[in-house]
Design an enzyme around this catalytic site. Structure first.
Site, PDB file in Angstrom:
ATOM      1  N   ASP A  15      11.517  -5.892  -8.987  1.00  0.00           N
ATOM      2  CA  ASP A  15       9.896  -6.376  -8.780  1.00  0.00           C
ATOM      3  C   ASP A  15       9.379  -5.272  -9.336  1.00  0.00           C
ATOM      4  O   ASP A  15       9.521  -4.405  -9.675  1.00  0.00           O
ATOM      5  CB  ASP A  15      10.872  -5.538  -6.975  1.00  0.00           C
ATOM      6  CG  ASP A  15       8.947  -5.976  -6.137  1.00  0.00           C
ATOM      7  OD1 ASP A  15       8.202  -6.794  -6.520  1.00  0.00           O
ATOM      8  OD2 ASP A  15       8.805  -4.662  -5.383  1.00  0.00           O
ATOM      9  N   ASP A  17       5.501  -4.312  -8.049  1.00  0.00           N
ATOM     10  CA  ASP A  17       5.032  -3.142  -6.655  1.00  0.00           C
ATOM     11  C   ASP A  17       5.299  -2.173  -6.413  1.00  0.00           C
ATOM     12  O   ASP A  17       6.895  -2.272  -5.915  1.00  0.00           O
ATOM     13  CB  ASP A  17       3.743  -3.229  -6.203  1.00  0.00           C
ATOM     14  CG  ASP A  17       2.550  -4.205  -6.666  1.00  0.00           C
ATOM     15  OD1 ASP A  17       2.158  -3.430  -7.695  1.00  0.00           O
ATOM     16  OD2 ASP A  17       2.397  -5.065  -6.295  1.00  0.00           O
TER      17      ASP A  17
END
Length: 327
Positions: A15, A17
């Protein structure tokens, strides 16, 4: 020797953020840890953020010191297009609520983009962008009422929050909820925690055994579990110790990492013995509904506490949990 989280894996899905960066800047140890991943493990980047194109994401990551091509980035708009092509005829007009990342994928898929319900769109696709306004949400609501009450509505994701350099901000889930409140129906969701985005990633990289590393239990970890792949929660983003200890079964990760250096470190086994849950140098005792810390600190203590709670068969609110586990 204990295995590392990357042992037996042919694809690392990261991922963005809260895992690789927060705002424009890299998170400590993230870049060097990802660059240390070696073949046969490939690295892909999987994000629910629909506001940017895969090209702009790759440029951002390259600027941080990673080696990334646009094809290494799997976005929720790309997963949304895989769904949309199954729901509407080719070259249909689509009402788009979102940013450049979503608009470019809609056009790349051969659809016509509109921002007005008056154009009679065949579907609505909605993603996050900082400039999305009440007017945009209203157009989506208008398109999904009356004659459009049965047209498809696809949301790139329903993340309630998004980490920013200044703190945590509302995410696409809040915007989707506003439209839902107005029209009384729910969208089909493409991004995490739904499996469409994971299928897109596994297919693109030709992977058989993946590890998803993320910072959110309700999207990254839940999605990985639904997709049947291993998962690692890293404590550099949204979810922290309190959320880990209270995690419901479907949101529990395979691994708990303090930061991405943990990808390359031996992962200690969990041992249950004489009422103790032991992980590395940490030990937590459970006597009925009471947990006590016998020894340890840091990430191993959290791992031991989580295992003691998760293996108890009881909900966290039924247990007395010492603050050392979550402070």
């Amino acid at each position: 020797m204990s295995p590392t989280p990357l042992s037996g894996v042919d694809l690392l899905l990261a991922d963005l953020d809260g895992v690789v960066y927060r705002g424009p800047g890299a998170i400590d140890h993230a870049v060097e840890s990802i660059n240390a991943v070696r073949p046969p493990v490939r690295v892909g980047y999987i994000t629910n953020n629909a506001s940017r194109t895969d090209v702009s994401v790759a440029e951002h990551l390259t600027g941080l010191g990673l080696h990334v091509a646009p094809t290494d980035v799997v976005t929720s708009p790309q997963a949304a297009m895989a769904l949309l092509t199954e729901l509407v005829p080719p070259a249909s007009t689509i009402l788009v609520v979102g940013g450049d990342g979503l608009v470019s994928e809609v056009r790349r898929a051969g659809f016509t983009v509109t921002a007005s319900a008056e154009d009679g769109p065949a579907a609505v696709v909605q993603g996050f962008a900082p400039h999305v306004s009440w007017t945009d949400l209203a157009e989506a609501a208008f398109a999904l009422q009356g004659a459009g009450a049965d047209i498809p509505w696809v949301a790139t994701n329903t993340d309630w929050t998004i980490p920013q350099a200044r703190g945590t901000a509302p995410g696409n889930g809040t915007l989707v909820s506003a439209v839902h409140t107005a029209i009384g129906r729910l969208p089909v969701v493409a991004g995490k925690p739904e499996v469409a985005i994971f299928r897109e990633a596994m297919s693109r990289f030709g992977a058989t055994t993946a590890l998803m590393v993320g910072d959110r239990l309700d999207t990254d970890i839940l999605g990985a579990n639904r997709a049947g792949i291993r998962s690692a929660l890293v404590l550099t983003g949204i979810d922290q110790a309190k959320q880990v200890l209270a995690a419901v079964p479907q949101e529990r990760p395979t691994y708990l990492l303090e930061d991405l250096r943990g990808l390359h470190e031996e992962y200690p086994q969990t041992v249950e013995r004489d009422g103790l849950t032991i992980v590395g140098g940490a030990a937590v005792r459970r006597d009925g509904q009471v947990l006590t810390v016998e020894r340890g600190e840091g990430i191993d203590l959290l791992r031991a506490g989580a295992a003691a709670i998760w293996n108890s068969g009881m909900a966290i609110y039924a247990l007395q949990v010492p603050p050392e586990l979550y402070s």
